[in-house]
Scaffold this active site. Structure first.
Site, mmCIF file in Angstrom:
data_model
loop_
_atom_site.group_PDB
_atom_site.id
_atom_site.type_symbol
_atom_site.label_atom_id
_atom_site.label_comp_id
_atom_site.label_asym_id
_atom_site.label_seq_id
_atom_site.Cartn_x
_atom_site.Cartn_y
_atom_site.Cartn_z
ATOM 1 N N GLY A 85 0.787 -1.227 0.000
ATOM 2 C CA GLY A 85 0.000 0.000 0.000
ATOM 3 C C GLY A 85 0.815 1.271 0.000
ATOM 4 O O GLY A 85 0.319 2.326 0.404
ATOM 5 N N SER A 161 0.595 -5.703 -6.097
ATOM 6 C CA SER A 161 -0.272 -4.757 -5.391
ATOM 7 C C SER A 161 0.185 -3.313 -5.619
ATOM 8 O O SER A 161 0.228 -2.857 -6.762
ATOM 9 C CB SER A 161 -0.330 -5.127 -3.907
ATOM 10 N N ALA A 162 0.563 -2.589 -4.568
ATOM 11 C CA ALA A 162 1.076 -1.235 -4.778
ATOM 12 C C ALA A 162 2.321 -1.258 -5.658
ATOM 13 O O ALA A 162 2.582 -0.316 -6.406
ATOM 14 C CB ALA A 162 1.391 -0.577 -3.435
ATOM 15 N N ASP A 269 -10.559 -10.951 -4.715
ATOM 16 C CA ASP A 269 -9.905 -9.681 -4.387
ATOM 17 C C ASP A 269 -10.912 -8.557 -4.604
ATOM 18 O O ASP A 269 -11.530 -8.456 -5.670
ATOM 19 C CB ASP A 269 -8.697 -9.505 -5.299
ATOM 20 N N HIS A 298 -6.378 -11.312 -2.513
ATOM 21 C CA HIS A 298 -5.335 -10.362 -2.871
ATOM 22 C C HIS A 298 -3.966 -10.838 -2.373
ATOM 23 O O HIS A 298 -3.756 -11.036 -1.181
ATOM 24 C CB HIS A 298 -5.657 -8.994 -2.253
#
Length: 320
Positions: A85, A161-162, A269, A298
């Site tokens: 994140g 992800s991020a 997700d 996720h």
């Protein structure tokens, strides 16, 4: 600055901003040391190299040990950006370290895992800048693991992800700097569980808002609140790549350089609708892309080795 817990009722909070501008993180991840010793029993060697001491950025290089023992043709390069994140984790986090070891082993590739600056101390675009800095460092590096074993003409950007968000935005920037990056030649971008968002909720975000996993809707909101430029909404292009008026130019640049894009995700997700929408956007803009969606949550491949192997098999075919 007054005490400020992460928003959206996260319990416990991800972090607290302190009056002196520092922050205290309440979620931590175990870390693993690198294993550079050829006599170690690991099939993949790893070592840390600093890039910018002032920003505390660097990379962890993962090299299949068999390459040292029985030299073969030079290996493809995967530049990997970790998830979290934009506010958590690092290249040394055990989840990241183990995943990159598996990636290097299964794909017979050298993996350069990037340590970038985290928010909220360093809000976006700091991570994107560090991601680009890593490419420039790689292209001119004299590190023997890179000069001796990497095929610089066969490079892929990848993130989870991020980190997938970061890989995408680095790819956009890199597509405008091809000559500056030589001899590094990027052939494709692999977006694993792409972390993107927006103001209007999707069906999956509503349906899977609190699934009990690491990534909940309130946590997504908190991460964006802490990582986007101050005062920005989730319609900022860093969060929502479908927003803004420059999309045609961005996609046109990606199409022009001929890079292929892989988008992977899981139906469990809460970001799946956005990921599939992003893949559809690539298709509509004429960017060559492949999708791989399956069951799970996720980031499942960081926890489940069988799911990871399934993913690696697909990536291996994509890289052929």
């Amino acid at each position: 600055m007054s005490d400020h817990q992460s928003p959206a009722g996260d319990n416990p909070p991800i972090l607290v901003l302190n009056p002196d501008g520092s922050c205290t993180r309440f979620i931590s991840f175990p870390c693993s040391p690198p294993t550079p010793d050829q006599d170690s029993d690991t099939p993949v060697l790893s070592k840390d190299v600093a890039i910018d001491d002032s920003n505390k950025t660097g990379v962890r290089i993962h090299l299949p040990k068999e390459t040292l023992i029985t030299p073969v043709a030079k290996l493809p390069l995967i530049v990997y950006y970790h998830g979290g994140g934009f506010i958590l984790m690092s290249a040394s986090s055990t989840h990241t370290h183990n995943f990159c070891n598996q990636l290097a082993s299964h794909l017979h590739a050298v993996v350069v895992s990037v340590d970038y600056r985290l928010a909220p101390e360093h809000r976006l675009p700091a991570a994107y800048e560090d991601g680009m800095e890593a490419l420039h460092w790689i292209k001119s590096s004299k590190d023997p693991w890179l000069t001796g074993f990497v095929d610089f003409s066969n490079c892929y950007l990848m993130g989870t992800s991020a980190g997938a968000n970061l890989a995408y935005h680095v790819a956009v920037r890199a597509s405008l700097q091809l000559h500056d990056l030589e001899p590094l030649k990027i052939k494709g971008v692999i977006l694993h569980h792409l972390f993107i968002g927006g103001v209007e909720r999707t069906g999956a975000e509503i349906r899977l808002a609190d699934t009990g996993g690491m990534l909940t809707l309130s946590r997504c909101d908190a991460m964006w609140d802490l990582s986007l430029p101050v005062g920005s909404s989730r319609e900022h292009e860093y969060c929502n790549p479908m927003a803004g008026g420059g999309l045609d130019d961005v996609m046109g640049g990606m199409k022009k350089v001929g890079w292929r894009v892989m988008v992977t995700g899981c139906y469990g997700d809460l970001l799946i609708d956005r990921q599939m929408g992003f893949a559809k956007m690539l298709e509509l803009k004429g960017v060559e892309n492949e999708c791989f969606f399956g069951e799970g949550y996720h980031g499942i491949e960081l926890d489940d080795e069988l799911k990871a192997k399934e993913l690696f098999d697909v990536i291996s075919k994509f890289m052929l």
